[in-house]
Design a protein around this motif. Structure first.
Motif, PDB file in Angstrom:
ATOM      1  N   ARG A  42      43.290  27.681  33.224  1.00 50.46           N
ATOM      2  CA  ARG A  42      42.170  28.419  33.811  1.00 50.46           C
ATOM      3  C   ARG A  42      42.266  28.455  35.329  1.00 50.46           C
ATOM      4  N   SER A  43      42.615  27.339  35.928  1.00 53.42           N
ATOM      5  CA  SER A  43      42.734  27.301  37.385  1.00 53.42           C
ATOM      6  C   SER A  43      43.837  28.232  37.873  1.00 53.42           C
ATOM      7  N   THR A  44      44.958  28.238  37.170  1.00 52.53           N
ATOM      8  CA  THR A  44      46.080  29.095  37.555  1.00 52.53           C
ATOM      9  C   THR A  44      45.713  30.566  37.444  1.00 52.53           C
ATOM     10  N   GLU A  45      45.081  30.930  36.316  1.00 53.98           N
ATOM     11  CA  GLU A  45      44.740  32.338  36.102  1.00 53.98           C
ATOM     12  C   GLU A  45      43.662  32.834  37.061  1.00 53.98           C
ATOM     13  N   GLN A  46      42.891  31.916  37.624  1.00 56.04           N
ATOM     14  CA  GLN A  46      41.850  32.303  38.580  1.00 56.04           C
ATOM     15  C   GLN A  46      42.343  32.263  40.027  1.00 56.04           C
ATOM     16  N   HIS A  47      43.587  31.810  40.227  1.00 58.29           N
ATOM     17  CA  HIS A  47      44.104  31.715  41.588  1.00 58.29           C
ATOM     18  C   HIS A  47      44.314  33.107  42.183  1.00 58.29           C
ATOM     19  N   LYS A  48      44.118  33.225  43.464  1.00 60.12           N
ATOM     20  CA  LYS A  48      44.169  34.535  44.123  1.00 60.12           C
ATOM     21  C   LYS A  48      45.538  35.200  44.036  1.00 60.12           C
ATOM     22  N   LEU A  49      46.602  34.418  43.836  1.00 61.30           N
ATOM     23  CA  LEU A  49      47.945  35.006  43.753  1.00 61.30           C
ATOM     24  C   LEU A  49      48.374  35.324  42.322  1.00 61.30           C
ATOM     25  N   TYR A  50      47.588  34.902  41.326  1.00 66.92           N
ATOM     26  CA  TYR A  50      48.022  35.035  39.936  1.00 66.92           C
ATOM     27  C   TYR A  50      48.273  36.488  39.544  1.00 66.92           C
ATOM     28  N   ARG A  51      47.322  37.377  39.817  1.00 62.34           N
ATOM     29  CA  ARG A  51      47.473  38.768  39.393  1.00 62.34           C
ATOM     30  C   ARG A  51      48.698  39.419  40.029  1.00 62.34           C
ATOM     31  N   SER A  52      48.905  39.167  41.313  1.00 64.08           N
ATOM     32  CA  SER A  52      50.039  39.802  41.993  1.00 64.08           C
ATOM     33  C   SER A  52      51.368  39.271  41.465  1.00 64.08           C
ATOM     34  N   ILE A  53      51.435  37.977  41.156  1.00 62.51           N
ATOM     35  CA  ILE A  53      52.679  37.406  40.622  1.00 62.51           C
ATOM     36  C   ILE A  53      52.979  37.950  39.232  1.00 62.51           C
ATOM     37  N   VAL A  54      51.959  38.005  38.376  1.00 59.68           N
ATOM     38  CA  VAL A  54      52.163  38.509  37.014  1.00 59.68           C
ATOM     39  C   VAL A  54      52.550  39.981  37.040  1.00 59.68           C
ATOM     40  N   ARG A  55      51.931  40.738  37.912  1.00 63.69           N
ATOM     41  CA  ARG A  55      52.280  42.158  38.010  1.00 63.69           C
ATOM     42  C   ARG A  55      53.693  42.347  38.570  1.00 63.69           C
ATOM     43  N   ALA A  56      54.081  41.484  39.498  1.00 63.95           N
ATOM     44  CA  ALA A  56      55.414  41.605  40.096  1.00 63.95           C
ATOM     45  C   ALA A  56      56.513  41.335  39.082  1.00 63.95           C
ATOM     46  N   THR A  57      56.220  40.524  38.072  1.00 61.05           N
ATOM     47  CA  THR A  57      57.232  40.197  37.055  1.00 61.05           C
ATOM     48  C   THR A  57      57.115  41.077  35.824  1.00 61.05           C
ATOM     49  N   GLU A  58      56.288  42.107  35.886  1.00 59.50           N
ATOM     50  CA  GLU A  58      56.100  42.974  34.733  1.00 59.50           C
ATOM     51  C   GLU A  58      57.384  43.735  34.430  1.00 59.50           C
ATOM     52  N   PRO A  59      57.814  43.721  33.170  1.00 62.14           N
ATOM     53  CA  PRO A  59      59.035  44.473  32.824  1.00 62.14           C
ATOM     54  C   PRO A  59      58.774  45.965  32.864  1.00 62.14           C
ATOM     55  N   GLY A  60      59.821  46.743  32.942  1.00 57.45           N
ATOM     56  CA  GLY A  60      59.678  48.195  32.956  1.00 57.45           C
ATOM     57  C   GLY A  60      59.062  48.707  31.663  1.00 57.45           C
ATOM     58  N   GLU A  61      58.374  49.818  31.752  1.00 59.30           N
ATOM     59  CA  GLU A  61      57.715  50.386  30.576  1.00 59.30           C
ATOM     60  C   GLU A  61      58.733  50.943  29.581  1.00 59.30           C
ATOM     61  N   GLU A  62      58.442  50.729  28.317  1.00 56.80           N
ATOM     62  CA  GLU A  62      59.245  51.353  27.273  1.00 56.80           C
ATOM     63  C   GLU A  62      58.774  52.800  27.154  1.00 56.80           C
ATOM     64  N   GLN A  63      59.702  53.717  27.112  1.00 51.10           N
ATOM     65  CA  GLN A  63      59.347  55.135  27.169  1.00 51.10           C
ATOM     66  C   GLN A  63      58.946  55.668  25.795  1.00 51.10           C
ATOM     67  N   THR A  64      57.808  55.198  25.287  1.00 46.97           N
ATOM     68  CA  THR A  64      57.293  55.697  24.013  1.00 46.97           C
ATOM     69  C   THR A  64      55.806  55.961  24.156  1.00 46.97           C
ATOM     70  N   ALA A  65      55.288  56.871  23.347  1.00 47.78           N
ATOM     71  CA  ALA A  65      53.867  57.217  23.414  1.00 47.78           C
ATOM     72  C   ALA A  65      52.959  56.016  23.100  1.00 47.78           C
ATOM     73  N   PRO A  66      53.248  55.206  22.058  1.00 45.56           N
ATOM     74  CA  PRO A  66      52.366  54.060  21.791  1.00 45.56           C
ATOM     75  C   PRO A  66      52.257  53.093  22.961  1.00 45.56           C
ATOM     76  N   HIS A  67      53.382  52.804  23.616  1.00 47.97           N
ATOM     77  CA  HIS A  67      53.343  51.911  24.779  1.00 47.97           C
ATOM     78  C   HIS A  67      52.563  52.546  25.923  1.00 47.97           C
ATOM     79  N   ALA A  68      52.746  53.827  26.103  1.00 51.04           N
ATOM     80  CA  ALA A  68      52.046  54.517  27.186  1.00 51.04           C
ATOM     81  C   ALA A  68      50.537  54.512  26.954  1.00 51.04           C
ATOM     82  N   VAL A  69      50.106  54.743  25.714  1.00 48.43           N
ATOM     83  CA  VAL A  69      48.672  54.729  25.401  1.00 48.43           C
ATOM     84  C   VAL A  69      48.080  53.342  25.646  1.00 48.43           C
ATOM     85  N   ALA A  70      48.792  52.298  25.181  1.00 43.21           N
ATOM     86  CA  ALA A  70      48.304  50.924  25.378  1.00 43.21           C
ATOM     87  C   ALA A  70      48.221  50.573  26.857  1.00 43.21           C
TER      88      ALA A  70
END
Length: 471
Positions: free
Chosen positions: A330-358
């Motif tokens: 909980r402490s980690t997920e509430q840290h001010k840097l958590y969102r930016s770090i998780v977004r920075a490590t996000e893998p590339g999108e799979e080019q399919t309609a279901p993934h795009a909708v989600a």
């Protein structure tokens, strides 16, 4: 019951935690899925724990996941004449295929598959790598080796072969018996130990079928060489850092952990980070600072779940260990840097309609400040596709399938809800609004985002997105 965090906790059940009262305490402290380790305990022991968890599930009105962990093949030296021998770096020793008792010139190694696969230059790690030897010669019945790292070799100590792929099924006779028993009980996940190659998953799938999710434990270097196929053939992964850390250099483990978490996120498969996460809490009421940082690192990596082993199975402070893990997450997920770090490590999108909708659903919920995303899912795939995005709002994963609801207890961000099936689009929208209000995730007149697949009941067909204003 809300978990005010997104990552999940897996708690191993053992002598310290097998009673119904202790299982309840662990669940209330934060455990989402319980692991039954079939390397220990009898079938009767596991049946009692399984029944107690299912009673607890009824009592609290929340799905609870149960993961059975198969022992897998254990390679060990045989019996030594004096119980142990001490070897020093530079010594030459000999292993034999057959023999009841031995010494440094005749160490029993009753595993024919080793003699068929090992080659000069390969290493054998004995007792979790405390003793390391390098093969110098081999024939049908024996192999010779030089001692690289000396120490004590004692009866029945385990042997790891990091550079050797053995012609060995990951399912022993014991595993097959245990598996039939566990599937008969109704476990939600089956963890397969010592996976070496994709074919190991195919063999296991033939036995498990769709009765449970199949989880591959990554603890062999050879598995890393085939990781894409192993992920494709499994339903989830465990980064089993204990044996993996014996067979690859310690300094490589953190990087491999990040690679595996990212690969699973890309493939929309849950991933557990396991082994020694709060190890000092086996005997102490608090962890070391390094252990707290280790758990936090797995959360920053984007792992779906983190696991307690001996800490909850045989330690002196099982409830405190779960509470501590919950607090760190909980402490980690509430840290001010958590969102930016998780977004920075996000893998590339799979080019399919279901993934795009989600992905669009996750982004839309954040943009309009919706308090929740509702995923209507028959197989869990729609919820997993949303979770892949690691949105900042909770995911209410509604399913009519009890087995799916329990497996979702391993998925990042998913608040799993078992509900009756729906038969029309408007009924689905009404059910989503009703559940969101009753579960306390939103209030009138807030908007929620509903993601589903139409026609209903068709697995993986994520194709519909709607904003619903509660009223």
């Amino acid at each position: 019951m809300h978990r005010f965090r997104r990552a999940k906790i897996v708690a191993t059940v053992g002598p310290a935690s097998a009673s119904p009262d202790m299982l309840r305490a662990l669940f209330l402290a934060g455990a989402d899925t319980f692991r039954l380790n079939f390397s220990h305990g009898t079938h009767a022991d596991h049946a009692r724990v399984h029944a107690a968890i299912r009673e607890l599930e009824k009592d609290v009105g929340r799905p609870i996941g149960i993961l059975m962990d198969l022992q897998g093949p254990k390679i060990r030296v045989g019996t030594l004449r004096d119980g142990q021998i001490r070897v020093a770096a530079g010594d030459k020793i000999r292993f034999v295929r057959e023999g009841s008792e031995g010494d440094a010139n005749n160490i029993p190694l009753p595993h024919p598959e080793i003699f068929d696969a090992v080659a000069p230059g390969h290493d054998l790690l004995i007792d979790d790598g405390r003793v390391r030897v390098r093969v110098t010669g081999i024939d049908h019945d024996s192999l010779t080796a030089d001692v690289i790292v000396g120490g004590v070799i004692s009866n029945r100590k385990g042997v790891n072969l990091p550079g050797t792929v053995l012609d060995l099924s990951p399912l022993t006779t014991k595993d097959r018996t245990d598996l039939a028993f566990g599937l008969g009980l109704g476990v939600d996940w089956v963890a397969l130990s010592f996976v070496q190659k994709p074919g190991d998953l195919i063999e296991a799938r033939g036995l498990v079928g769709d009765k449970a999710g199949l989880l591959a434990k990554i603890e062999k270097p050879s598995a890393l060489e085939h990781i894409e196929d192993i992920i494709r053939l499994s339903d989830a992964l465990m980064v089993a850092r204990g044996d993996l850390g014996v067979e690859i250099p310690h300094e490589d483990v953190p990087g491999r952990q990040k690679e595996l978490v990212r690969a699973c996120r890309l493939a929309v498969k849950p991933v557990i980070v396991a082994t020694q996460m709060l190890d000092s809490m086996v005997g102490a009421p608090t962890p070391t600072r390094a252990e707290a940082s280790d758990v936090a690192t797995a959360i920053y990596d984007g792992a779906d779940a983190v696991m307690l082993s001996a800490e909850s199975a045989s330690g002196h402070y099982p409830v405190e260990a779960v509470e501590m893990m919950d607090r760190i997450i909980r402490s980690t997920e509430q840290h001010k840097l958590y969102r930016s770090i998780v977004r920075a490590t996000e893998p590339g999108e799979e080019q399919t309609a279901p993934h795009a909708v989600a992905a669009a659903g996750a982004d839309l919920a954040e943009m309009i400040h919706a308090p929740a995303i509702v995923a209507y899912t028959s197989s869990g795939t729609t919820a997993a596709r949303i979770a892949r995005r690691r949105p900042a709002v909770p995911i209410l994963a509604i399913t009519p399938d009890e087995n799916v609801s329990r497996r979702l207890c391993l998925l990042w961000g998913a608040h799993s809800i078992l509900a009756e099936d729906v038969h029309s689009y408007e009924e689905m929208v009404a059910r989503a609004a009703e559940v969101t209000l009753s579960e306390g995730f939103a209030k009138v007149p807030e908007p929620i985002v509903v993601v589903a697949g139409i026609p209903f009941g068709k697995a993986g067909s994520t194709n519909n997105l709607r904003v619903v204003h509660l009223r």
